[in-house]
Design a protein around this motif. Structure first.
Motif, PDB file in Angstrom:
ATOM      1  N   ARG A 110       0.814  -1.215   0.000  1.00  0.00           N
ATOM      2  CA  ARG A 110       0.000   0.000   0.000  1.00  0.00           C
ATOM      3  C   ARG A 110       0.848   1.266   0.000  1.00  0.00           C
ATOM      4  NH1 ARG A 110      -3.523   1.725   5.086  1.00  0.00           N
ATOM      5  NH2 ARG A 110      -1.476   2.605   5.599  1.00  0.00           N
ATOM      6  N   ASP A 111       1.842   1.301   0.879  1.00  0.00           N
ATOM      7  CA  ASP A 111       2.531   2.572   1.107  1.00  0.00           C
ATOM      8  C   ASP A 111       3.877   2.687   0.400  1.00  0.00           C
ATOM      9  OD1 ASP A 111       0.399   3.088   2.803  1.00  0.00           O
ATOM     10  OD2 ASP A 111       1.461   2.299   4.564  1.00  0.00           O
ATOM     11  N   GLY A 112       4.365   1.600  -0.153  1.00  0.00           N
ATOM     12  CA  GLY A 112       5.707   1.613  -0.739  1.00  0.00           C
ATOM     13  C   GLY A 112       5.772   2.501  -1.974  1.00  0.00           C
ATOM     14  N   ILE A 113       6.985   2.957  -2.290  1.00  0.00           N
ATOM     15  CA  ILE A 113       7.185   3.807  -3.468  1.00  0.00           C
ATOM     16  C   ILE A 113       6.816   3.029  -4.722  1.00  0.00           C
ATOM     17  CG2 ILE A 113       8.951   4.987  -4.846  1.00  0.00           C
ATOM     18  CD1 ILE A 113      10.463   5.375  -2.134  1.00  0.00           C
ATOM     19  N   GLY A 114       6.022   3.650  -5.600  1.00  0.00           N
ATOM     20  CA  GLY A 114       5.692   3.040  -6.881  1.00  0.00           C
ATOM     21  C   GLY A 114       4.530   2.063  -6.835  1.00  0.00           C
ATOM     22  N   VAL A 115       3.872   1.914  -5.682  1.00  0.00           N
ATOM     23  CA  VAL A 115       2.738   0.984  -5.603  1.00  0.00           C
ATOM     24  C   VAL A 115       1.524   1.607  -6.298  1.00  0.00           C
ATOM     25  CG1 VAL A 115       1.101  -0.178  -4.070  1.00  0.00           C
ATOM     26  CG2 VAL A 115       3.525  -0.089  -3.472  1.00  0.00           C
ATOM     27  N   GLU A 116       0.924   0.851  -7.200  1.00  0.00           N
ATOM     28  CA  GLU A 116      -0.313   1.298  -7.843  1.00  0.00           C
ATOM     29  C   GLU A 116      -1.401   0.288  -7.541  1.00  0.00           C
ATOM     30  OE1 GLU A 116       0.186   2.092 -12.001  1.00  0.00           O
ATOM     31  OE2 GLU A 116       2.051   3.192 -11.637  1.00  0.00           O
ATOM     32  N   ASN A 117      -2.657   0.689  -7.619  1.00  0.00           N
ATOM     33  CA  ASN A 117      -3.797  -0.191  -7.294  1.00  0.00           C
ATOM     34  C   ASN A 117      -3.551  -0.911  -5.962  1.00  0.00           C
ATOM     35  OD1 ASN A 117      -4.984   0.423  -9.797  1.00  0.00           O
ATOM     36  ND2 ASN A 117      -3.733  -1.162 -10.783  1.00  0.00           N
ATOM     37  N   ALA A 118      -3.274  -0.119  -4.949  1.00  0.00           N
ATOM     38  CA  ALA A 118      -2.875  -0.698  -3.668  1.00  0.00           C
ATOM     39  C   ALA A 118      -3.915  -1.659  -3.117  1.00  0.00           C
ATOM     40  CB  ALA A 118      -2.632   0.425  -2.668  1.00  0.00           C
ATOM     41  N   GLN A 119      -3.497  -2.860  -2.828  1.00  0.00           N
ATOM     42  CA  GLN A 119      -4.346  -3.827  -2.124  1.00  0.00           C
ATOM     43  C   GLN A 119      -3.472  -4.976  -1.641  1.00  0.00           C
ATOM     44  OE1 GLN A 119      -7.051  -6.074  -4.770  1.00  0.00           O
ATOM     45  NE2 GLN A 119      -6.164  -4.902  -6.455  1.00  0.00           N
ATOM     46  N   ILE A 120      -3.747  -5.443  -0.441  1.00  0.00           N
ATOM     47  CA  ILE A 120      -2.990  -6.579   0.082  1.00  0.00           C
ATOM     48  C   ILE A 120      -3.570  -7.847  -0.548  1.00  0.00           C
ATOM     49  CG2 ILE A 120      -2.472  -7.902   2.162  1.00  0.00           C
ATOM     50  CD1 ILE A 120      -2.486  -5.216   3.677  1.00  0.00           C
ATOM     51  N   PRO A 121      -2.729  -8.663  -1.216  1.00  0.00           N
ATOM     52  CA  PRO A 121      -3.256  -9.863  -1.887  1.00  0.00           C
ATOM     53  C   PRO A 121      -3.990 -10.768  -0.897  1.00  0.00           C
ATOM     54  CG  PRO A 121      -0.957  -9.475  -2.478  1.00  0.00           C
ATOM     55  CD  PRO A 121      -1.284  -8.519  -1.379  1.00  0.00           C
ATOM     56  N   ASN A 122      -5.167 -11.230  -1.280  1.00  0.00           N
ATOM     57  CA  ASN A 122      -5.931 -12.077  -0.342  1.00  0.00           C
ATOM     58  C   ASN A 122      -6.594 -13.264  -1.044  1.00  0.00           C
ATOM     59  OD1 ASN A 122      -7.899 -10.862  -1.769  1.00  0.00           O
ATOM     60  ND2 ASN A 122      -9.038 -10.040  -0.028  1.00  0.00           N
ATOM     61  N   ASP A 123      -6.036 -13.658  -2.203  1.00  0.00           N
ATOM     62  CA  ASP A 123      -6.586 -14.842  -2.871  1.00  0.00           C
ATOM     63  C   ASP A 123      -6.396 -16.055  -1.961  1.00  0.00           C
ATOM     64  OD1 ASP A 123      -7.119 -15.751  -6.084  1.00  0.00           O
ATOM     65  OD2 ASP A 123      -6.494 -17.318  -4.670  1.00  0.00           O
ATOM     66  N   PRO A 124      -7.455 -16.881  -1.793  1.00  0.00           N
ATOM     67  CA  PRO A 124      -7.329 -18.033  -0.889  1.00  0.00           C
ATOM     68  C   PRO A 124      -6.240 -19.018  -1.307  1.00  0.00           C
ATOM     69  CG  PRO A 124      -9.523 -17.940  -1.924  1.00  0.00           C
ATOM     70  CD  PRO A 124      -8.785 -16.710  -2.338  1.00  0.00           C
ATOM     71  N   GLU A 125      -5.810 -18.975  -2.571  1.00  0.00           N
ATOM     72  CA  GLU A 125      -4.734 -19.885  -3.005  1.00  0.00           C
ATOM     73  C   GLU A 125      -3.373 -19.474  -2.433  1.00  0.00           C
ATOM     74  OE1 GLU A 125      -4.208 -21.406  -6.722  1.00  0.00           O
ATOM     75  OE2 GLU A 125      -6.220 -22.269  -6.757  1.00  0.00           O
ATOM     76  N   LEU A 126      -3.266 -18.242  -1.986  1.00  0.00           N
ATOM     77  CA  LEU A 126      -1.966 -17.777  -1.480  1.00  0.00           C
ATOM     78  C   LEU A 126      -1.753 -18.274  -0.056  1.00  0.00           C
ATOM     79  CD1 LEU A 126      -2.109 -14.085  -2.728  1.00  0.00           C
ATOM     80  CD2 LEU A 126      -0.727 -15.941  -3.667  1.00  0.00           C
ATOM     81  N   PRO A 127      -0.555 -18.792   0.248  1.00  0.00           N
ATOM     82  CA  PRO A 127      -0.302 -19.226   1.636  1.00  0.00           C
ATOM     83  C   PRO A 127      -0.285 -18.011   2.558  1.00  0.00           C
ATOM     84  CG  PRO A 127       1.717 -19.339   0.331  1.00  0.00           C
ATOM     85  CD  PRO A 127       0.617 -18.972  -0.630  1.00  0.00           C
ATOM     86  N   LEU A 128      -0.839 -18.182   3.752  1.00  0.00           N
ATOM     87  CA  LEU A 128      -0.838 -17.087   4.724  1.00  0.00           C
ATOM     88  C   LEU A 128       0.547 -16.919   5.335  1.00  0.00           C
ATOM     89  CD1 LEU A 128      -4.203 -17.717   6.600  1.00  0.00           C
ATOM     90  CD2 LEU A 128      -3.641 -15.796   5.085  1.00  0.00           C
ATOM     91  N   LEU A 129       0.972 -15.665   5.448  1.00  0.00           N
ATOM     92  CA  LEU A 129       2.255 -15.396   6.108  1.00  0.00           C
ATOM     93  C   LEU A 129       2.125 -15.633   7.604  1.00  0.00           C
ATOM     94  CD1 LEU A 129       3.320 -12.108   4.306  1.00  0.00           C
ATOM     95  CD2 LEU A 129       4.466 -14.324   4.153  1.00  0.00           C
ATOM     96  N   LEU A 130       3.181 -16.167   8.211  1.00  0.00           N
ATOM     97  CA  LEU A 130       3.225 -16.271   9.661  1.00  0.00           C
ATOM     98  C   LEU A 130       3.630 -14.901  10.238  1.00  0.00           C
ATOM     99  CD1 LEU A 130       5.176 -19.654  10.043  1.00  0.00           C
ATOM    100  CD2 LEU A 130       2.709 -19.301   9.772  1.00  0.00           C
ATOM    101  N   ASP A 131       3.278 -14.670  11.483  1.00  0.00           N
ATOM    102  CA  ASP A 131       3.641 -13.401  12.120  1.00  0.00           C
ATOM    103  C   ASP A 131       5.149 -13.188  12.121  1.00  0.00           C
ATOM    104  OD1 ASP A 131       1.142 -12.546  12.629  1.00  0.00           O
ATOM    105  OD2 ASP A 131       1.085 -13.230  14.715  1.00  0.00           O
ATOM    106  N   LYS A 132       5.888 -14.279  12.327  1.00  0.00           N
ATOM    107  CA  LYS A 132       7.351 -14.201  12.397  1.00  0.00           C
ATOM    108  C   LYS A 132       7.964 -15.240  11.465  1.00  0.00           C
ATOM    109  CE  LYS A 132       7.219 -11.407  16.020  1.00  0.00           C
ATOM    110  NZ  LYS A 132       7.309  -9.968  15.760  1.00  0.00           N
ATOM    111  N   VAL A 133       9.232 -15.021  11.136  1.00  0.00           N
ATOM    112  CA  VAL A 133      10.008 -16.026  10.397  1.00  0.00           C
ATOM    113  C   VAL A 133      10.699 -16.915  11.427  1.00  0.00           C
ATOM    114  CG1 VAL A 133      11.909 -16.391   8.788  1.00  0.00           C
ATOM    115  CG2 VAL A 133      10.392 -14.412   8.503  1.00  0.00           C
ATOM    116  N   HIS A 134      10.620 -18.219  11.231  1.00  0.00           N
ATOM    117  CA  HIS A 134      11.175 -19.159  12.214  1.00  0.00           C
ATOM    118  C   HIS A 134      12.277 -20.026  11.603  1.00  0.00           C
ATOM    119  CE1 HIS A 134       7.852 -18.546  15.121  1.00  0.00           C
ATOM    120  NE2 HIS A 134       7.147 -18.336  14.023  1.00  0.00           N
TER     121      HIS A 134
END
Ligand code: SF4
Length: 179
Positions: A110-134
């Motif tokens: 959304r906020d990064g330089i050069g972002v257009e059509n801002a939206q966080i991807p939410n297609d159910p096929e995409l794996p959900l990110l974990l809160d942290k990297v382990h």
């Protein structure tokens, strides 16, 4: 050859640099192919990890698919190996652990330089990110660790030849590095 050992490899939250270093074995890959065959790996077309002797894991765990793949490897591999800094301690990707996941997503989509059509991807096929990297040892039991970012081809070679010869893997001091 009948009794080749089976090796599977995967990249979770990795950069494929550890795999590139593995390929740096160069002509030693031919010798390896005489005694080993590859199951699931980015260098084969096999989708799921079957029963294997050795599983080499590059990358930490950053999303739900990583967890699933890692558990599949643990279930099927007699020996599971954390390859490289990311698998061992989360590596550079774990720098995001200091920032909330929401802020990461907003900055990227959304906020990064050069972002257009801002939206966080939410297609159910995409794996959900974990809160942290382990690191992978926080999800499954790990048998060996190959340090380095990436481990050198010589580390892979020292490790694999030891296992193939039935010796406990060890590396000369010069091969142990974490960068
Ligand atoms: S340890 Fe280094 S080379 Fe290996 S996946 Fe992580 S960043 Fe890439």
């Amino acid at each position: 050859m009948a009794n080749k050992i089976k090796v599977a490899t995967t990249s979770l939250a990795g950069c494929f640099g550890c795999h590139m270093s593995f390929l740096d074995l160069d002509e030693r890959l031919i010798a390896l192919a005489e005694v080993a065959e590859f199951d699931r790996s980015p260098i084969t077309d096999i989708e799921h990890c079957g029963p294997c002797d050795i599983g080499l894991i590059e990358g930490g765990v950053c999303n739900s698919e990583n967890v699933h793949v890692l558990r599949e490897f643990r279930k099927n591999c007699k020996i599971l190996v954390a390859v490289g800094a990311c698998a061992i301690n989360g590596g550079l990707p774990a720098m995001r652990n200091h920032i909330s996941l929401e802020d990461c997503l907003l900055e990227a989509y959304r906020d990064g330089i050069g972002v257009e059509n801002a939206q966080i991807p939410n297609d159910p096929e995409l794996p959900l990110l974990l809160d942290k990297v382990h690191p992978i040892h926080e999800v499954v039991k790990v048998d060996y660790y190959l340090p380095g970012c990436p481990p050198s081809a010589d580390v892979f070679w020292a490790f694999l030849t030891a296992l193939l010869e039935g010796r406990e893997p060890s590396y000369p001091y010069e091969l142990v590095h974490y960068d």
